[in-house]
Design a protein around this motif. Structure first.
Motif, PDB file in Angstrom:
ATOM      1  N   ALA A  18       0.866  -1.178   0.000  1.00 50.76           N
ATOM      2  CA  ALA A  18       0.000   0.000   0.000  1.00 50.76           C
ATOM      3  C   ALA A  18       0.897   1.220   0.000  1.00 50.76           C
ATOM      4  CB  ALA A  18      -0.920  -0.001   1.196  1.00 50.76           C
ATOM      5  N   GLY A  20       0.572   3.568  -2.298  1.00 56.82           N
ATOM      6  CA  GLY A  20      -0.092   4.509  -3.209  1.00 56.82           C
ATOM      7  C   GLY A  20      -0.322   3.827  -4.533  1.00 56.82           C
ATOM      8  N   ARG A 409       9.932   7.581  13.133  1.00 53.25           N
ATOM      9  CA  ARG A 409       8.647   8.193  12.824  1.00 53.25           C
ATOM     10  C   ARG A 409       7.579   7.824  13.864  1.00 53.25           C
ATOM     11  NH1 ARG A 409       5.650   9.455   8.171  1.00 53.25           N
ATOM     12  NH2 ARG A 409       7.621  10.291   7.352  1.00 53.25           N
ATOM     13  N   ARG A 434       3.808  -4.543   1.169  1.00 52.41           N
ATOM     14  CA  ARG A 434       2.556  -3.835   1.443  1.00 52.41           C
ATOM     15  C   ARG A 434       1.902  -4.318   2.739  1.00 52.41           C
ATOM     16  NH1 ARG A 434       0.986  -6.563  -3.537  1.00 52.41           N
ATOM     17  NH2 ARG A 434      -0.185  -8.478  -3.071  1.00 52.41           N
ATOM     18  N   VAL A 437       3.502  -2.292   5.470  1.00 58.42           N
ATOM     19  CA  VAL A 437       3.005  -0.919   5.439  1.00 58.42           C
ATOM     20  C   VAL A 437       1.648  -0.842   6.125  1.00 58.42           C
ATOM     21  CG1 VAL A 437       2.342   1.012   3.969  1.00 58.42           C
ATOM     22  CG2 VAL A 437       4.269  -0.433   3.317  1.00 58.42           C
ATOM     23  N   ARG A 438       0.767  -1.758   5.768  1.00 58.86           N
ATOM     24  CA  ARG A 438      -0.572  -1.745   6.346  1.00 58.86           C
ATOM     25  C   ARG A 438      -0.535  -1.965   7.855  1.00 58.86           C
ATOM     26  NH1 ARG A 438      -2.700  -5.588   1.491  1.00 58.86           N
ATOM     27  NH2 ARG A 438      -3.271  -3.964  -0.005  1.00 58.86           N
ATOM     28  N   GLU A 441       0.819   1.139   9.663  1.00 59.68           N
ATOM     29  CA  GLU A 441      -0.171   2.209   9.709  1.00 59.68           C
ATOM     30  C   GLU A 441      -1.277   1.888  10.707  1.00 59.68           C
ATOM     31  OE1 GLU A 441       0.229   4.269   5.325  1.00 59.68           O
ATOM     32  OE2 GLU A 441      -1.327   2.741   5.589  1.00 59.68           O
ATOM     33  N   ARG A 442      -1.651   0.619  10.795  1.00 55.63           N
ATOM     34  CA  ARG A 442      -2.703   0.228  11.727  1.00 55.63           C
ATOM     35  C   ARG A 442      -2.242   0.407  13.178  1.00 55.63           C
ATOM     36  NH1 ARG A 442      -3.229  -4.838  10.221  1.00 55.63           N
ATOM     37  NH2 ARG A 442      -4.502  -4.196   8.451  1.00 55.63           N
ATOM     38  N   GLU A 446      -0.649   6.280  11.747  1.00 54.84           N
ATOM     39  CA  GLU A 446      -0.054   7.275  10.860  1.00 54.84           C
ATOM     40  C   GLU A 446      -0.081   6.795   9.411  1.00 54.84           C
ATOM     41  OE1 GLU A 446       3.535   9.244  11.912  1.00 54.84           O
ATOM     42  OE2 GLU A 446       3.422   8.609  14.022  1.00 54.84           O
ATOM     43  N   GLU A 447      -0.036   7.741   8.491  1.00 53.15           N
ATOM     44  CA  GLU A 447       0.080   7.433   7.068  1.00 53.15           C
ATOM     45  C   GLU A 447       1.564   7.316   6.748  1.00 53.15           C
ATOM     46  OE1 GLU A 447       0.373   7.145   3.072  1.00 53.15           O
ATOM     47  OE2 GLU A 447       1.194   8.914   4.035  1.00 53.15           O
ATOM     48  N   LEU A 448       2.000   6.129   6.287  1.00 50.08           N
ATOM     49  CA  LEU A 448       3.431   5.834   6.176  1.00 50.08           C
ATOM     50  C   LEU A 448       3.865   5.460   4.764  1.00 50.08           C
ATOM     51  CD1 LEU A 448       3.694   3.727   9.458  1.00 50.08           C
ATOM     52  CD2 LEU A 448       4.579   6.048   9.113  1.00 50.08           C
ATOM     53  N   SER A 449       2.975   5.541   3.791  1.00 47.33           N
ATOM     54  CA  SER A 449       3.352   5.107   2.450  1.00 47.33           C
ATOM     55  C   SER A 449       4.504   5.930   1.897  1.00 47.33           C
ATOM     56  CB  SER A 449       2.153   5.177   1.514  1.00 47.33           C
ATOM     57  OG  SER A 449       1.677   6.501   1.376  1.00 47.33           O
TER      58      SER A 449
END
Length: 465
Positions: A18, A20, A409, A434, A437-438, A441-442, A446-449
């Motif tokens: 994930a 983008g 981060r 991915r 990433v998911r 973020e969960r 935070e949005e980490l892409s």
């Protein structure tokens, strides 16, 4: 043979989606490639079936390096198969049976065994038994290193990363297909056999011994290992974080030394990794030290392999960490190998810091100070197109730096929660970037892409650090 870049990276790593919808993490497979699922070794593997079990029966003669073997593959077809292939570059095939019935077979290319059963295989479970006889070969990788069935002074060791298992194991040779392994290896009296999993029996006669090993947890083919020689065998136990008693079987070639320090440190190193990732994921542990002069250690499942002199503390930490990250949680596609190597290097950094060495932040800063022209920054860890780059610094060191950037981060609490959740959620399974990433973020909210894209996808020195 000079040590290749791959091996320098492997043995010196302590020194050193994930994402983008518009970002393609992996390059497309070339037109006409089989749909095996891997984007680097597109000529390996087959998506038409999934293997459940490999039953390996072998009679091996160390003096001649010749073997007679039968590999029974228990699989599940995803669809009706009029024919199918196994990856195999080994000796002459003497018989192939599908569900017990003789099948036609032919060799094509360098490593493809095409099987045409008497009747099409229907969707669901089936078996294929491949018998072969002869001397299994070594395999030379694109970076010049040696794997496959590697000869030693008193036998051989089978090392499979990334594709060397095909030299002796007819298989679906792709990391996305994990299976249980069982071995029954017969050798002359006076020789020992190490393999993955639990030692479940030794059947002795006047002239030979059959060693029986059972790797109950699913395993990628590249992690399969058989070592045959005249070893000293060391047995002990350790207690896991969850209270289980873990048997430890280690095998050391007496000509290489006893690896006493590595063997003594193994329980503590397992305990350290348990604090990072959770309870030890398998039913046994150990190590194998043999005189195969390949220039690298390898995280073969349950008991890692080390050539002479390689079982240093940092390397043992690295290979033991792989039991969680790489072995229990296995990449689906070779372009995601940083999910194994980056994690294992970062475990080294954390262990060294706990024992008086540099902190991970200091290592990160020293590496980031390298100029933009340095090889560390290209190709990006998920963007290489040459298999010779599979074990390079971007995968190992930039992979570890990705984890430290994530830690910076999200903070320590969320970062270490991510490590534990990563193994807990994906134990015995296959993963892609991915998925990390998911999960990150969960856990963090935070949005980490963008962070992962900068460190793993974009070529060149990451910006803003």
């Amino acid at each position: 043979m000079p040590t290749s870049p791959r091996r320098r990276a492997r043995l010196a790593s302590s020194l050193a989606l994930a994402l983008g919808t518009a970002v393609a993490l992996l390059p497309a497979a070339p037109a006409g490639a089989r749909p095996a699922g891997d984007t680097l070794f597109t000529d390996q593997g087959n998506s038409g079936y999934q293997v459940r079990v490999y039953d390996v029966t072998m009679d091996y003669q160390p003096l001649t390096n010749r073997a007679t073997a039968r590999v029974l593959v228990r699989a599940r077809a995803a669809r009706t198969l009029d024919s199918f292939h196994l990856d195999f570059s080994g000796p002459r095939v003497t018989e192939v049976l599908v569900d017990g019935v003789a099948a036609r077979h032919r060799r094509t290319g360098a490593h493809e065994l095409v099987v045409t059963p008497a009747e099409p295989v229907r969707r669901g479970r089936f078996t294929v038994a491949v018998s072969w006889r002869g001397e299994p070969p070594e395999h030379t990788d694109a970076d010049g290193s040696t794997e496959g069935w590697v000869r030693t002074s008193d036998g051989a060791v089978a090392l499979g990363e990334p594709v060397g298992a095909m030299t002796w194991l007819p298989s679906n040779n792709t990391p996305g297909d994990k299976a249980r392994f069982r071995y029954a290896i017969t050798v002359p009296t006076g020789y020992e056999v190490a393999a993955n999993g639990d030692l479940v029996g030794r059947d002795e006669s006047a002239t030979s011994t059959t060693w029986r090993w059972d790797a109950r947890d699913p395993m990628a083919t590249y992690l399969a290992m058989v070592a045959i020689g005249q070893f000293d065998v060391h047995e002990s136990t350790t207690t896991s974080l969850d209270g289980r008693t873990i048997p430890i079987w280690s095998f050391t070639d007496p000509t290489t030394g006893s690896a006493a320090e590595a063997r003594a440190a193994l329980p503590e190193i397992i305990a350290f990794n348990e604090r990072l990732f959770g309870p030890y994921p398998f039913t046994s542990a150990g190590l194998v030290v043999d005189d195969a002069r390949v220039g690298y250690a390898l995280e073969t499942q349950t008991r890692a392999f080390y050539p002479p002199g390689a079982a240093t503390t940092s390397t043992v930490v690295h290979e033991v960490a792989h039991q969680w990250v790489g072995n229990a949680v296995t990449l689906t596609d070779w372009h995601d190998i940083w999910l194994a190597e980056g994690f294992a290097v970062y475990a080294e950094w954390l262990y060294a810091a706990e024992h008086g060495g540099p902190r991970p932040g200091q290592r990160f800063d020293a590496l980031y100070a390298r100029p933009a022209s340095d090889d560390l920054w290209s190709p990006a860890p998920t963007r290489f197109t040459d298999s010779a780059d599979l074990f390079g610094e971007p995968v190992y060191l930039r992979g570890a730096m990705t984890l430290h950037a994530l830690r910076q981060r999200v903070g320590d609490d969320d970062f270490f929660a991510i490590l534990r959740a990563w193994v807990r959620r994906h134990d015995d399974a296959n993963v892609r970037t991915r998925d990390l990433v998911r999960l990150s973020e969960r856990v963090s909210g935070e949005e980490l892409s963008g962070l992962f894209r900068e460190w793993l996808v974009r070529d060149g020195k990451p910006r803003g650090y």
